[in-house]
Design an enzyme around this catalytic site. Sequence first.
Site, PDB file in Angstrom:
ATOM      1  N   GLU A 150      -8.290 -69.834 -23.126  1.00  0.00           N
ATOM      2  CA  GLU A 150      -9.324 -70.844 -22.880  1.00  0.00           C
ATOM      3  C   GLU A 150     -10.636 -70.167 -22.525  1.00  0.00           C
ATOM      4  O   GLU A 150     -10.685 -68.961 -22.257  1.00  0.00           O
ATOM      5  CB  GLU A 150      -8.888 -71.793 -21.751  1.00  0.00           C
ATOM      6  CG  GLU A 150      -7.824 -72.774 -22.208  1.00  0.00           C
ATOM      7  CD  GLU A 150      -7.386 -73.751 -21.142  1.00  0.00           C
ATOM      8  OE1 GLU A 150      -7.927 -73.720 -20.029  1.00  0.00           O
ATOM      9  OE2 GLU A 150      -6.487 -74.550 -21.439  1.00  0.00           O
ATOM     10  N   HIS A 158     -15.951 -83.486 -14.968  1.00  0.00           N
ATOM     11  CA  HIS A 158     -14.557 -83.043 -15.079  1.00  0.00           C
ATOM     12  C   HIS A 158     -13.982 -82.542 -13.762  1.00  0.00           C
ATOM     13  O   HIS A 158     -12.837 -82.813 -13.440  1.00  0.00           O
ATOM     14  CB  HIS A 158     -14.510 -81.936 -16.127  1.00  0.00           C
ATOM     15  CG  HIS A 158     -13.133 -81.440 -16.438  1.00  0.00           C
ATOM     16  ND1 HIS A 158     -12.157 -82.258 -16.977  1.00  0.00           N
ATOM     17  CD2 HIS A 158     -12.565 -80.206 -16.303  1.00  0.00           C
ATOM     18  CE1 HIS A 158     -11.045 -81.545 -17.164  1.00  0.00           C
ATOM     19  NE2 HIS A 158     -11.260 -80.312 -16.742  1.00  0.00           N
ATOM     20  N   ARG A 211     -17.657 -72.967 -19.529  1.00  0.00           N
ATOM     21  CA  ARG A 211     -17.779 -74.402 -19.770  1.00  0.00           C
ATOM     22  C   ARG A 211     -19.189 -74.955 -19.614  1.00  0.00           C
ATOM     23  O   ARG A 211     -19.619 -75.828 -20.350  1.00  0.00           O
ATOM     24  CB  ARG A 211     -16.889 -75.123 -18.761  1.00  0.00           C
ATOM     25  CG  ARG A 211     -15.802 -75.855 -19.416  1.00  0.00           C
ATOM     26  CD  ARG A 211     -14.840 -76.387 -18.428  1.00  0.00           C
ATOM     27  NE  ARG A 211     -13.519 -76.042 -18.919  1.00  0.00           N
ATOM     28  CZ  ARG A 211     -12.408 -76.310 -18.279  1.00  0.00           C
ATOM     29  NH1 ARG A 211     -12.441 -76.881 -17.101  1.00  0.00           N
ATOM     30  NH2 ARG A 211     -11.259 -75.984 -18.800  1.00  0.00           N
ATOM     31  N   ARG A 223     -15.780 -73.724 -11.932  1.00  0.00           N
ATOM     32  CA  ARG A 223     -14.365 -73.321 -11.953  1.00  0.00           C
ATOM     33  C   ARG A 223     -13.963 -72.763 -13.319  1.00  0.00           C
ATOM     34  O   ARG A 223     -14.339 -73.295 -14.358  1.00  0.00           O
ATOM     35  CB  ARG A 223     -13.481 -74.524 -11.621  1.00  0.00           C
ATOM     36  CG  ARG A 223     -12.007 -74.238 -11.775  1.00  0.00           C
ATOM     37  CD  ARG A 223     -11.152 -75.392 -11.371  1.00  0.00           C
ATOM     38  NE  ARG A 223     -11.281 -76.560 -12.188  1.00  0.00           N
ATOM     39  CZ  ARG A 223     -10.759 -76.706 -13.413  1.00  0.00           C
ATOM     40  NH1 ARG A 223     -10.063 -75.712 -13.980  1.00  0.00           N
ATOM     41  NH2 ARG A 223     -10.917 -77.834 -14.069  1.00  0.00           N
ATOM     42  N   HIS A 228     -17.038 -81.058 -18.531  1.00  0.00           N
ATOM     43  CA  HIS A 228     -16.236 -80.515 -19.633  1.00  0.00           C
ATOM     44  C   HIS A 228     -16.998 -80.798 -20.924  1.00  0.00           C
ATOM     45  O   HIS A 228     -17.509 -81.904 -21.109  1.00  0.00           O
ATOM     46  CB  HIS A 228     -14.861 -81.188 -19.666  1.00  0.00           C
ATOM     47  CG  HIS A 228     -13.851 -80.437 -20.464  1.00  0.00           C
ATOM     48  ND1 HIS A 228     -13.903 -80.375 -21.834  1.00  0.00           N
ATOM     49  CD2 HIS A 228     -12.782 -79.691 -20.096  1.00  0.00           C
ATOM     50  CE1 HIS A 228     -12.895 -79.621 -22.274  1.00  0.00           C
ATOM     51  NE2 HIS A 228     -12.199 -79.192 -21.231  1.00  0.00           N
TER      52      HIS A 228
END
Length: 479
Positions: free
Chosen positions: A113, A334, A276, A369, A229
Amino acid sequence: MSGRRPLVIVGGGAAGLAAALAAAPMPVRLLCRSRRGQGSASALAQGGIAAALGKGDSAAGHAADTMAAGADYNNAALVRWLCTRAYAAIDWLVSLGVTFDRDEYGGLQLGREGGHQAARIVHAGGDATGAEVARAMRRKVQGESRIDYREGVDVDALLLRGNRVCGVRVRGEGGFSEEIEASAVVLATGGIGAAFARTSNPPGADGSGLALGLAAGAVARDLEFVQFHPTALDVDGGHCLPLITEALRGAGARLVDSAGAPLMRDVHAQGDLAPRDVVARCVWQAQREGWGAWLDTREVTGDWTRRFPTVLAACTAHGVDPRHQRIPVTPAAHFHMGGLATDLNGSTTVLGLYAVGEVACNGMHGANRLASNSLLEAILCGQRLGGHLARMPQAQPKGAFRWSRRGNTLPEPRRIELRRLLWEAAGPVREESTLERALQRCAELAGQGWQARLAQPLLEAAQQRRTSLGAHYRLDSTA
Ligand code: SIN
């Protein structure tokens, strides 16, 4: 007041369940707003759980990626603590009966990811990791005689004696109300995504626990750091949107504009797997400029019903077949890095009140995060907090009793207005003029409901941080 008062845990996501399991054999009352675990963001988590299990990978590498994603604003000691315990968390989940996806030799399959320099995402049911983890944890909790697990109830007030929290007031359907005296109260109520017009979170992630903690005088930190997100399914007029997991980009999907041009080309060295915040701003920009954004998943190989059943079902329900069509995507609120300030044991600044998981801010995630670190944190910090409370002698609070109430709920039309306001002012891109206007409107609404009072410190924090950092992006950044 006599006997052992129960520990009250508010919230039935991964953090609350882990805390309850670690705290038993002390008596625990676990109180959840939703039923069958449907309302927690944990159960919606798709990607998985990050753990450096691959050949050549290391906890130090995982920690370095966590720090880089967090813009080095993280508490480095806590990041090391998290990453070195990831293996133990996976083992524990396996012992509870979580069925992770494995290769033909029985080894754990590892996905990739954004922000990760290695494939290290352990997953279950393809993209249904959160649902599988929550299922196994809930089953374990329901088998524990010392845990009284109650669904469909809301905690709307905290009981204090002197300066110590020592109970809660619970509301339920049909006018049900109960006052519970507690040895301590743990808020594990999740984040605030649903306070924004577009979110990947469930409707219950509206900041209700954060509002309770703030009303009781607990100090918050880093409220401005909200992660967006980049890829939620772009459903017209939708509020709580299906997530389109980042693991798809790890499996070869690409973000494109309406003309099919790659969105992430020349933006970041990691391209579609950039952190992100970078990807979310790119998608946001493409929407603002009228190009729109799509995730082209047509090159993703393998059996979608095994690899990405959740995404397949969500897209199909909205008339998109991701095997043959591009998926329209939008950024969506998110994850909240900020929250009630806690130490690693989950202690807030108010005696007897603890917070864990997304409602808490212990500094682990920094300003942004890293993907698939949230279930990991929720489980490890929940376990640590539960164990800590089980070892603590029961405090005997003194002084007068008083209630600290969250207060009235804003009427629905004002809640919709507030969500739009937060999206415009404190969404993926922020600037002084919109923040100021939003603050003025919140001041007008503050007397009408707790949601407006909760939005105020978030907007103020975003206004006060004039320089972009991590997920907090100021168009008018002073640096
Ligand atoms: C995703 O699957 O894209 C989200 C995972 C996460 O929030 O860490």
